[in-house]
Design a protein around this motif. Structure first.
Motif, PDB file in Angstrom:
ATOM      1  N   VAL A  28       0.854  -1.189   0.000  1.00 34.49           N
ATOM      2  CA  VAL A  28       0.000   0.000   0.000  1.00 34.49           C
ATOM      3  C   VAL A  28       0.892   1.241   0.000  1.00 34.49           C
ATOM      4  O   VAL A  28       1.782   1.370   0.847  1.00 34.49           O
ATOM      5  CB  VAL A  28      -0.943   0.011   1.226  1.00 34.49           C
ATOM      6  N   ILE A  29       0.674   2.127  -0.961  1.00 27.87           N
ATOM      7  CA  ILE A  29       1.506   3.337  -1.083  1.00 27.87           C
ATOM      8  C   ILE A  29       0.582   4.556  -1.077  1.00 27.87           C
ATOM      9  O   ILE A  29      -0.235   4.708  -1.974  1.00 27.87           O
ATOM     10  CB  ILE A  29       2.319   3.324  -2.403  1.00 27.87           C
ATOM     11  N   ARG A  50       2.055  14.543   7.431  1.00 27.25           N
ATOM     12  CA  ARG A  50       1.144  13.645   6.699  1.00 27.25           C
ATOM     13  C   ARG A  50       1.443  12.174   7.022  1.00 27.25           C
ATOM     14  O   ARG A  50       0.532  11.356   7.112  1.00 27.25           O
ATOM     15  CB  ARG A  50       1.247  13.926   5.203  1.00 27.25           C
ATOM     16  N   HIS A  51       2.739  11.847   7.197  1.00 26.85           N
ATOM     17  CA  HIS A  51       3.077  10.458   7.557  1.00 26.85           C
ATOM     18  C   HIS A  51       2.387  10.061   8.868  1.00 26.85           C
ATOM     19  O   HIS A  51       1.878   8.951   9.009  1.00 26.85           O
ATOM     20  CB  HIS A  51       4.594  10.304   7.750  1.00 26.85           C
ATOM     21  N   ILE A  52       2.389  11.002   9.829  1.00 22.30           N
ATOM     22  CA  ILE A  52       1.779  10.697  11.143  1.00 22.30           C
ATOM     23  C   ILE A  52       0.299  10.333  10.971  1.00 22.30           C
ATOM     24  O   ILE A  52      -0.193   9.380  11.555  1.00 22.30           O
ATOM     25  CB  ILE A  52       1.937  11.900  12.112  1.00 22.30           C
ATOM     26  N   VAL A  53      -0.381  11.091  10.121  1.00 21.56           N
ATOM     27  CA  VAL A  53      -1.815  10.845   9.922  1.00 21.56           C
ATOM     28  C   VAL A  53      -2.034   9.532   9.163  1.00 21.56           C
ATOM     29  O   VAL A  53      -2.971   8.785   9.443  1.00 21.56           O
ATOM     30  CB  VAL A  53      -2.432  12.033   9.125  1.00 21.56           C
ATOM     31  N   SER A  54      -1.156   9.230   8.211  1.00 24.31           N
ATOM     32  CA  SER A  54      -1.426   8.113   7.283  1.00 24.31           C
ATOM     33  C   SER A  54      -0.910   6.761   7.728  1.00 24.31           C
ATOM     34  O   SER A  54      -1.390   5.731   7.245  1.00 24.31           O
ATOM     35  CB  SER A  54      -0.784   8.406   5.914  1.00 24.31           C
ATOM     36  N   ILE A  55       0.103   6.726   8.601  1.00 28.91           N
ATOM     37  CA  ILE A  55       0.837   5.471   8.770  1.00 28.91           C
ATOM     38  C   ILE A  55      -0.023   4.317   9.317  1.00 28.91           C
ATOM     39  O   ILE A  55       0.034   3.191   8.799  1.00 28.91           O
ATOM     40  CB  ILE A  55       2.138   5.680   9.611  1.00 28.91           C
ATOM     41  N   ILE A  56      -0.847   4.577  10.340  1.00 32.78           N
ATOM     42  CA  ILE A  56      -1.625   3.468  10.920  1.00 32.78           C
ATOM     43  C   ILE A  56      -2.666   2.933   9.924  1.00 32.78           C
ATOM     44  O   ILE A  56      -2.728   1.711   9.677  1.00 32.78           O
ATOM     45  CB  ILE A  56      -2.278   3.874  12.272  1.00 32.78           C
ATOM     46  N   PRO A  57      -3.475   3.833   9.296  1.00 37.51           N
ATOM     47  CA  PRO A  57      -4.413   3.294   8.287  1.00 37.51           C
ATOM     48  C   PRO A  57      -3.691   2.563   7.154  1.00 37.51           C
ATOM     49  O   PRO A  57      -4.214   1.587   6.604  1.00 37.51           O
ATOM     50  CB  PRO A  57      -5.118   4.554   7.743  1.00 37.51           C
TER      51      PRO A  57
END
Ligand code: KG4
Ligand code: ZN
Length: 364
Positions: A28-29, A50-57
């Protein structure tokens, strides 16, 4: 064993599950292009947020798409460097937390080693190819790196040459910026060049004698001088302030009838010619049994075609989605590093300038 790979070194948040037969079960990218393109390049502070928001999902989706639960993950591989400090921190901290809470081995991966090992992966349902054979010559060409390597075995890297200024991908990105073609520059230049003719605007090549080093900054300046002939003056800057923390990129304005496609074709040709000539010469001199391409610029169609014609040994390059930044390549490299017994611990920290050095030789 399944390895969960995590990659956050620049502007892609990515997570992947790769099995120990090196089959990619999911990759997933989450691209951040929408966030950075108005600035004409990656803004590090925005990238890390943005990494912080996206990493878990992103990790959740990678597990879901692979049909694997966290209980079925045997190790966590993560990019420790090189890359942007704030971006790397996000991936490293998530990987450490997962490793600690699940009691899993933590495998730090050099981002460049990840790019190289993308050549060992099998995507989805594809037929596996025979693994690359040593000795091989590998050209790593990305947004931050241009390195020509001799690999005599797994994890064994001899640097034959590298860029002394800009990386090849950076040359594509800066060239596209000069020509007003957008970001990221590589695909934009390739697309424009497809509609152009070469030989209309000769541009310089830096051969640097018999070395395997590269230089692209002179080419970039020559492009700027060429393009300046067609510039239109910018309108006077408005004095109104905005609440934007970073100033958006203002594309260069050109008059009508600018041969952008022809210029892009000559520019791409100048970059590719030097990459191909030096890689082919290195393969011959070192008796390589195979040549590998790795990194985002390995997606370039002209580079692939020209190199295929220039070397007498088989050429291998990853599928397009494994050329640019992705976590499958990190999980893939992590399998090899795991086999050679290297592990990280909870003291693992980011290494923004991490060089590519040889690990212990392993058997695959
Ligand atoms: O490996 P990568 O995703 O990120 C880094 O580790 O730097 O590489 C990104 C670079 C960018 O400079 C981009 O313009 C370039 O790869 N790139 C290409 C192509 N696709 C991506 N360059 C030339 N032709 C392409 N088709
Ligand atoms: Zn990369």
């Amino acid at each position: 064993m399944n390895i969960l790979g995590i990659e956050t070194s620049c502007d892609e948040t990515s997570a992947s599950i790769v099995r120990d037969d090196l089959r990619v079960l999911s990759n997933v990218i989450q691209s951040q292009i929408d966030l950075h393109e108005r600035y004409g390049g990656v803004v590090p502070e925005l990238a890390s947020r943005r990494h912080i928001v996206s990493i878990i999902p992103t990790i959740d989706l990678a597990l879901e798409q692979a049909g694997v639960t966290l209980d079925e993950v045997g190790a966590v591989g993560v990019t420790e460097g090189p890359g942007l400090a704030g971006s790397l921190l996000v991936g490293i901290n998530v990987a450490k937390t997962l490793a600690l809470s699940r009691g899993l081995p933590l495998i730090p991966v050099n981002h460049l080693e990840g790019h190289i090992y993308a050549n060992w992966l099998t995507l989805g349902d594809a037929e596996p190819q025979k693994p690359p054979v040593f000795p091989l010559v590998c050209l790593v060409v990305s947004g931050g790196h241009t390195e020509l390597l001799l690999m005599r075995d797994h994890g064994n890297y001899e640097m034959l040459g590298r860029t002394i200024d800009d990386a090849a991908g950076e040359a594509f990105d800066k060239g596209a910026r000069i020509l007003g073609l957008g970001f990221p520059g590589g695909p934009a230049i390739q697309k424009a060049a497809a509609g152009g003719r070469t030989g209309q605007h000769p541009l310089p090549r830096a051969w640097l004698g018999e070395t395997y080093d590269f230089s692209f900054s002179g080419l970039k300046t020559a492009l700027l001088r060429l393009a300046e002939q067609y510039h239109r003056p910018r309108p006077a800057r408005s004095r109104t302030t905005t609440d934007e923390p970073f100033r958006p990129y203002e594309p260069i304005r050109y008059g009508p009838n600018v041969p952008v496609n022809d210029i892009a074709a000559d520019y791409q040709d100048a970059i590719v010619e030097v990459l191909v000539e030096k890689t082919a010469r290195a393969a011959l001199e070192h008796g390589a049994k195979m040549v590998l391409l790795a990194g985002g610029v390995a997606a370039n169609d002209l580079l692939r075609r020209r190199l295929t014609g220039a070397v007498d040994v088989p050429l291998r390059y990853p599928p397009i989605q494994l050329c640019t930044d992705n976590a499958a390549m990190i999980a893939g490299a992590a399998h090899f590093i795991y086999r050679r017994g290297d592990r990280g611990d909870l003291g693992l920290d980011i290494q923004p300038q991490l060089p590519l050095t040889s690990g212990t030789t392993i058997t695959s």
